[in-house]
Design an enzyme around this catalytic site. Structure first.
Site, PDB file in Angstrom:
ATOM      1  N   ASN A 104       0.859  -1.174   0.000  1.00 24.11           N
ATOM      2  CA  ASN A 104       0.000   0.000   0.000  1.00 24.11           C
ATOM      3  C   ASN A 104       0.895   1.223   0.000  1.00 24.11           C
ATOM      4  O   ASN A 104       1.656   1.431   0.935  1.00 24.11           O
ATOM      5  CB  ASN A 104      -0.922   0.000   1.227  1.00 24.11           C
ATOM      6  N   GLY A 105       0.816   2.027  -1.060  1.00 21.78           N
ATOM      7  CA  GLY A 105       1.640   3.228  -1.132  1.00 21.78           C
ATOM      8  C   GLY A 105       2.094   3.498  -2.546  1.00 21.78           C
ATOM      9  O   GLY A 105       1.551   2.971  -3.524  1.00 21.78           O
TER      10      GLY A 105
END
Length: 462
Positions: A104-105
């Protein structure tokens, strides 16, 4: 934005089902694709699919994902096109065996990482930054994951909450800036990690703690260990997690997001009061702020927009056409509630302006006397490099127009935004990431990315 979830529970062999329900609760974080990896201690199996969690996994497929540890992911793309190849978790081979990786990112030095991967003689089979990170970790693996991640992750610039599943263990690591949320909890005789606490609630897990910037958590059959593997650079948790992305029932940094969003509305009412007959929200993300605004101004709140629960989040749809069509499919106003009245519309943000303009147009069709628009966040004027799909400044309404011009564009009687000062006050941490609101970027941004995304025109200097 994406959602990740990991679970290791030695006494169970059906944790893929728990992961399925957890991903269901994280669906708001990504609607393009999803996947689950599971292990029984000897082999690692993965099932991935385009679309929503509810349609991606059959009962038979979940039974085939047999094991006591699992990793799940729902994807919203910012790096890499929407495709099954880019769906996660990704499976990688390394000298210790096999691992699955969920991310996530968004990494900002992706060009540098791609060159490193090519120098290793590897041709990536996806267009995502996650694969590049996975290859570098796999090829540079040393004696253990702790040592490897401590060394390799130093070269990653940007936002990354990573969860790894090996044949036997789970590892979770959060970037040293803390851009994206990551927390851990306990479940029966095991432990879980997740982007948000709402995933714990749905399976009955208990929250233990946030994973701090730069920390790595190792979860195994006998418990877990936490190590600080990267030097913390601050706590720059994305302010949009509080404003829009995370679920209001999640707890972030010790605060229930519903209460934070309600406080946004209260502070907005103090800064920009209005004499009106009714306050309405843009559901669902604007509702807590609208309630706070109404209570502080002592104006009745009413649910004017009825939401179609079978339509996804319009902001994170990948194309402008889908976003515009999605507004009408998603929201329908009850005209009798606003006809002849002075109406205050409260929404969480204005990014491209697509949704807001359609909402105002629908309201005017209901023949109100006045429409006043209040936004429970500051003006979004700059692109995000850390995982939100604001591709360029040219797409952002506030980068091209001042408040009066936006008011005219929307066609409302008045318009006001929450200040950055009040945003920080409600969030309650000293240095949340406010880059999209015109504050400094917490990390170095490579110049080619700045030229591409920051400039309003191709020849504009910055």
């Amino acid at each position: 934005m994406c959602g990740i979830f990991g679970i290791l529970c030695p006494s169970r062999k059906d944790v893929a089902k728990h992961t399925y329900f957890a991903l269901y609760s994280l669906q708001h974080r990504g609607q393009e694709s999803c996947g689950i990896a599971a292990t029984d201690g000897t082999s690692l199996m993965i099932q991935r699919s385009m679309g929503l969690v509810s349609s991606a996994f059959s009962e038979r497929e979940l039974q085939e994902l047999y094991g006591y540890a699992a990793l799940g992911h729902v994807r919203y793309s910012t790096t890499g096109r929407p495709s099954i190849e880019n769906a996660q978790p990704l499976k990688m081979r390394y000298k210790g065996g096999t691992f699955a990786l969920a991310h996530n990112g968004n990494i900002v030095n992706i060009k540098e990482l791609r060159e490193q991967v090519y120098s290793l003689g590897i041709s990536p089979y996806t267009s995502s930054d996650t694969e590049l990170m996975g290859h570098l970790i796999a090829r540079n693996f040393q004696d253990d994951f702790k040592t490897t991640l401590a060394n390799v992750c130093k070269g990653f610039i940007g936002a990354y909450s990573l969860v790894f599943l090996t044949e036997e263990e789970i590892y979770a690591v959060r970037d040293p800036w803390g851009f994206r949320p990551l927390c851990m909890g306990s479940y029966e005789d095991g432990f879980v990690v997740s982007s948000e606490t709402c995933a714990f609630d749905i399976i009955g897990a208990k929250f233990i703690r946030e994973i701090s910037p730069g920390e790595m958590v190792r979860i195994h059959r006998n418990g877990y260990e936490v190590d600080q593997i990267l030097e913390p650079q601050g706590n720059f948790l994305c302010s949009f997690e509080y404003i829009y992305f995370a679920r209001p029932d999640s707890v972030v940094m010790g605060k229930r997001l519903y209460e934070v969003r309600k406080r946004f509305g209260e502070l907005l009412a103090e800064e920009s009061p209005v004499d009106a007959d009714i306050v309405v929200s843009v559901p669902d993300s604007g509702t807590p702020a609208a309630i706070g605004f109404a209570q502080r101004c002592k104006i009745p709140f009413n649910e004017v927009f009825i939401k179609n629960r079978y339509v996804g989040r319009t902001f994170i749809q990948p194309t402008k056409e889908l976003r515009e069509r999605g507004v009408r499919l998603k929201l329908n106003p009850i005209s009798e509630l606003v006809r002849g009245k002075r109406v205050v519309v409260v929404d969480d943000s204005i990014v491209r302006g697509t949704t807001s303009k359609e909402i105002v147009k629908m309201l005017w069709e209901c023949e109100p006397k006045e429409i006043h628009f209040r936004v429970s966040s500051p003006m979004v004027s700059h692109p995000c490099f850390y995982g939100i799909d604001t591709a360029s400044r040219g797409e952002l309404l506030a980068s091209k127009m001042d408040i009066e011009q936006i008011r005219e564009f929307l066609g409302v009687n008045s318009l006001a935004y929450l200040s950055r000062k009040s945003t920080i006050e409600a969030i309650g941490i000293e240095y949340p990431c406010l880059a999209c609101f015109g504050a400094d970027y917490p990390t170095y941004i490579p110049s080619e990315e700045v030229r591409e995304k920051y400039a309003l025109e191709k020849n504009e200097k910055w």
